[in-house]
Design an enzyme around this catalytic site. Structure first.
Site, PDB file in Angstrom:
ATOM      1  N   ARG A   1       0.851  -1.246  -0.381  1.00 13.41           N
ATOM      2  CA  ARG A   1       0.217   0.308  -0.077  1.00 13.41           C
ATOM      3  C   ARG A   1       0.887   0.991  -0.003  1.00 13.41           C
ATOM      4  O   ARG A   1       0.291   2.307  -0.463  1.00 13.41           O
ATOM      5  CB  ARG A   1      -1.020   0.220   1.489  1.00 13.41           C
ATOM      6  CG  ARG A   1      -1.972  -1.033   0.934  1.00 13.41           C
ATOM      7  CD  ARG A   1      -3.088  -1.145   1.984  1.00 13.41           C
ATOM      8  NE  ARG A   1      -1.867  -1.354   3.606  1.00 13.41           N
ATOM      9  CZ  ARG A   1      -2.759  -1.119   4.446  1.00 13.41           C
ATOM     10  NH1 ARG A   1      -3.757  -0.551   4.834  1.00 13.41           N
ATOM     11  NH2 ARG A   1      -2.257  -1.651   6.104  1.00 13.41           N
TER      12      ARG A   1
ATOM     13  N   LYS B   1      -8.906 -22.720  14.384  1.00 21.43           N
ATOM     14  CA  LYS B   1      -8.176 -22.890  15.714  1.00 21.43           C
ATOM     15  C   LYS B   1      -7.622 -21.716  15.895  1.00 21.43           C
ATOM     16  O   LYS B   1      -7.389 -21.273  16.962  1.00 21.43           O
ATOM     17  CB  LYS B   1      -7.082 -22.938  14.756  1.00 21.43           C
ATOM     18  CG  LYS B   1      -5.519 -23.193  15.431  1.00 21.43           C
ATOM     19  CD  LYS B   1      -4.605 -22.012  15.210  1.00 21.43           C
ATOM     20  CE  LYS B   1      -4.348 -20.943  14.037  1.00 21.43           C
ATOM     21  NZ  LYS B   1      -3.303 -19.568  14.068  1.00 21.43           N
TER      22      LYS B   1
ATOM     23  N   SER C   1       2.620 -22.887  11.350  1.00 29.01           N
ATOM     24  CA  SER C   1       4.226 -21.999  10.952  1.00 29.01           C
ATOM     25  C   SER C   1       4.122 -20.277  11.570  1.00 29.01           C
ATOM     26  O   SER C   1       2.697 -20.611  11.747  1.00 29.01           O
ATOM     27  CB  SER C   1       4.013 -21.779   9.737  1.00 29.01           C
ATOM     28  OG  SER C   1       3.234 -21.385   8.371  1.00 29.01           O
TER      29      SER C   1
ATOM     30  N   GLY D   1      -1.209 -23.628   8.204  1.00 34.64           N
ATOM     31  CA  GLY D   1      -0.840 -24.645   8.365  1.00 34.64           C
ATOM     32  C   GLY D   1      -0.188 -23.917   9.330  1.00 34.64           C
ATOM     33  O   GLY D   1      -0.088 -22.535  10.227  1.00 34.64           O
TER      34      GLY D   1
END
Length: 193
Positions: free
Chosen positions: A31, A187, A134, A132
């Site tokens: 941006r 999650k 991660s 994931g």
């Protein structure tokens, strides 16, 4: 492979660094010019304590999406729809869209998971959900990490896997994007609770 990343925050910068390490032609759509300069120095505003990585090309001009082979949308859920629209309008090569947000977007038709949103806004274009357990800082440092690429178009999923193959990020394949999207959404709710 010409890979374009929409979003220069921590996760977008980390994925761009991993893709660059894997030998792709990577550029990030951001941006503001301050983020362009930081990425050119191999830095990320949100990960200021991490030593610089190699320079990452960035631009504020959506024209960088025009000839991409793969487009990663690494933006918050609230702006994913606008990013899908930009990528779909700018990129006529029908490059797969890689959705990297977890959660549900609120639309006029109700709440939609990321794969449902992409199917509705870019019909016929392959989409892959990248998700994931991660962390951006670990990926940015080049530490080993794992994610899953989930989609119903096996060629698009394989393209995502191949794009990261020479990096420290291991990408597993799944043909259940809705299941992966639900898992990621749940999650986040559990993590916040």
């Amino acid at each position: 492979r010409r890979v374009r990343v929409i979003g220069g925050g921590s996760w977008g910068s980390a994925l761009a660094a991993a893709l660059h390490d894997a030998g792709n032609d990577v550029a990030v759509l951001v941006r503001d010019e301050a983020t362009v300069r930081l990425l050119a120095e191999g830095r990320c505003r949100q990960l200021a304590d991490i030593p610089p990585v190699g320079p990452i090309a960035a631009s504020t001009d959506p024209a960088i999406l025009d000839e991409a082979d793969l487009v990663l949308l690494v933006v918050p859920v609230a702006v994913t729809a606008a990013s899908i629209e930009t990528a779909h309008r700018r990129n006529r090569t029908e490059a797969p869209l890689v959705l990297c947000a977890k959660g549900m977007a609120m639309t006029a038709d109700g709440a939609r998971l990321m794969p449902e949103l992409a199917d509705a806004m870019a019909p016929g274009r392959p989409s892959v959900l990248l998700s994931g357990p991660s962390f951006a800082d670990e990926v940015m440092r080049g530490l080993p990490a794992a994610v899953v690429a989930a989609g119903t178009d096996s060629a698009a999923v394989e393209m995502v896997q191949q794009s990261f193959r020479a990096s420290q990020l291991r990408v597993y394949a799944s043909d259940d994007p809705l299941g992966v999207a639900i898992g990621g959404t749940m999650k986040n709710v559990i993590a916040i609770a």
